[in-house]
Design an enzyme around this catalytic site. Sequence first.
Site, short mmCIF file in Angstrom:
data_model
loop_
_atom_site.label_atom_id
_atom_site.label_comp_id
_atom_site.label_asym_id
_atom_site.label_seq_id
_atom_site.Cartn_x
_atom_site.Cartn_y
_atom_site.Cartn_z
N LYS A 1 8.44 -28.94 12.29
CA LYS A 1 7.79 -28.99 13.61
C LYS A 1 7.20 -27.63 13.98
O LYS A 1 6.08 -27.54 14.43
CB LYS A 1 8.80 -29.41 14.70
CG LYS A 1 9.47 -30.75 14.47
CD LYS A 1 10.35 -31.15 15.64
CE LYS A 1 11.54 -30.24 15.86
NZ LYS A 1 12.57 -30.26 14.81
N ARG B 1 15.42 -33.79 23.35
CA ARG B 1 16.39 -33.94 22.28
C ARG B 1 17.48 -34.96 22.62
O ARG B 1 18.37 -35.21 21.81
CB ARG B 1 17.04 -32.59 22.01
CG ARG B 1 16.51 -31.87 20.77
CD ARG B 1 17.32 -30.62 20.64
NE ARG B 1 17.32 -30.00 19.36
CZ ARG B 1 16.51 -29.00 19.02
NH1 ARG B 1 15.56 -28.60 19.82
NH2 ARG B 1 16.66 -28.42 17.86
N ARG C 1 14.35 -20.47 5.30
CA ARG C 1 13.43 -20.12 6.39
C ARG C 1 13.66 -18.68 6.88
O ARG C 1 14.78 -18.23 7.01
CB ARG C 1 13.67 -21.08 7.56
CG ARG C 1 12.88 -20.73 8.81
CD ARG C 1 12.76 -21.89 9.72
NE ARG C 1 13.98 -22.19 10.47
CZ ARG C 1 14.08 -23.18 11.35
NH1 ARG C 1 13.05 -23.96 11.56
NH2 ARG C 1 15.21 -23.39 11.98
N ARG D 1 17.55 -16.94 10.99
CA ARG D 1 18.22 -17.38 12.22
C ARG D 1 19.71 -17.56 11.98
O ARG D 1 20.11 -18.04 10.92
CB ARG D 1 17.60 -18.72 12.69
CG ARG D 1 16.35 -18.54 13.50
CD ARG D 1 15.66 -19.83 13.80
NE ARG D 1 16.53 -20.89 14.31
CZ ARG D 1 16.08 -22.06 14.78
NH1 ARG D 1 14.78 -22.30 14.79
NH2 ARG D 1 16.91 -22.97 15.21
N ARG E 1 24.08 -29.41 13.28
CA ARG E 1 22.79 -29.70 13.92
C ARG E 1 22.28 -31.09 13.51
O ARG E 1 21.71 -31.82 14.31
CB ARG E 1 21.76 -28.61 13.57
CG ARG E 1 22.05 -27.31 14.31
CD ARG E 1 21.42 -26.11 13.64
NE ARG E 1 19.98 -26.07 13.75
CZ ARG E 1 19.20 -25.35 12.93
NH1 ARG E 1 19.72 -24.63 11.96
NH2 ARG E 1 17.91 -25.35 13.10
P1 AMP Z 1 15.30 -25.20 17.62
O1 AMP Z 1 14.64 -23.86 17.57
O2 AMP Z 1 14.43 -26.25 18.25
O3 AMP Z 1 15.89 -25.62 16.31
O4 AMP Z 1 16.54 -25.04 18.64
C1 AMP Z 1 17.61 -24.14 18.37
C2 AMP Z 1 18.81 -24.51 19.21
O5 AMP Z 1 18.49 -24.39 20.60
C3 AMP Z 1 19.31 -25.94 19.05
O6 AMP Z 1 20.16 -26.11 17.93
C4 AMP Z 1 20.04 -26.14 20.39
O7 AMP Z 1 21.29 -25.47 20.38
C5 AMP Z 1 19.13 -25.41 21.37
N1 AMP Z 1 18.10 -26.31 21.93
C6 AMP Z 1 16.76 -26.19 21.79
N2 AMP Z 1 16.10 -27.18 22.42
C7 AMP Z 1 17.07 -27.95 22.98
C8 AMP Z 1 17.05 -29.14 23.75
N3 AMP Z 1 15.90 -29.75 24.07
N4 AMP Z 1 18.24 -29.65 24.15
C9 AMP Z 1 19.41 -29.07 23.86
N5 AMP Z 1 19.51 -27.95 23.12
C10 AMP Z 1 18.35 -27.39 22.68
#
Ligand code: AMP
Length: 223
Positions: free
Chosen positions: A13, A89, A128, A161, A172
């Site tokens: 994404k 999410r 990554r 990360r 996750r």
């Molecule tokens: P991402 O960069 O989208 O993989 O998000 C990294 C982390 O941020 C996720 O594993 C969650 O802990 C938190 N996070 C990001 N977006 C959301 C969301 N919409 N709802 C809940 N947690 C989120």
Amino acid sequence: MRLVLLGPPGAGKGTLAGLLKNNLKLPHISTGDILREEMKNGTPLGREVKQIIDAGKLVSDDIVTRLVENRFLTDTKLKQGYLLDGFPRTLKQAEDLDDILKRANCPMDCAAYLETTVPMIIRRLTGRRVCRGCGFVCHIVNRPPKKTGVCDVCGGVLYQRADDNEATIKTRMEEYLKSTNPIVSFYESKGVLKKLDGDAESEELYEILIREFNEEGRKQYQH
Ligand code: AMP
């Protein structure tokens, strides 16, 4: 183009969003990026969510929905186009997003769902690397930087990360299957779901999406 990007962690994404953002100058709203920025700056919100994010769990609906709501209700440019990445999410977030987009008068064109296989997810996430400066995403095998540890775009430092390790990836994925997967049916029933092959190269997916949106729309977002 008003797009919601859906798919498991590692579906690509962020990489696809990067291509769309750079080529079409579309605003990219990533709740993960916003939360990481808060953590980097050591804000009260950043400190509150750090443990949750590092463990691979989901931050509460209230917190993330407020972030998205603030952005949509204050940034009038989003009426012309946006890329929403990492939100919604949960089903609750998806329902609240409907309401936010109505109030902001920014209806989505479609929810692009990147379907991906588990081995591909693990390969992508463990390799990554992200730029500390500009957020550019690369991969040590699939898209290696010209110089190890250095961002091709801005020369910034590349880092891994904290949540891109095998144990956290497992959590996750579990969170994704339990909380996020139901959103796919939610958007399918609304007739806005567009399925894409998340194992394909992001450039290929980019071309597919561009073809779907007409030339007029594209020109509008290019300046
Ligand atoms: P991402 O960069 O989208 O993989 O998000 C990294 C982390 O941020 C996720 O594993 C969650 O802990 C938190 N996070 C990001 N977006 C959301 C969301 N919409 N709802 C809940 N947690 C989120």
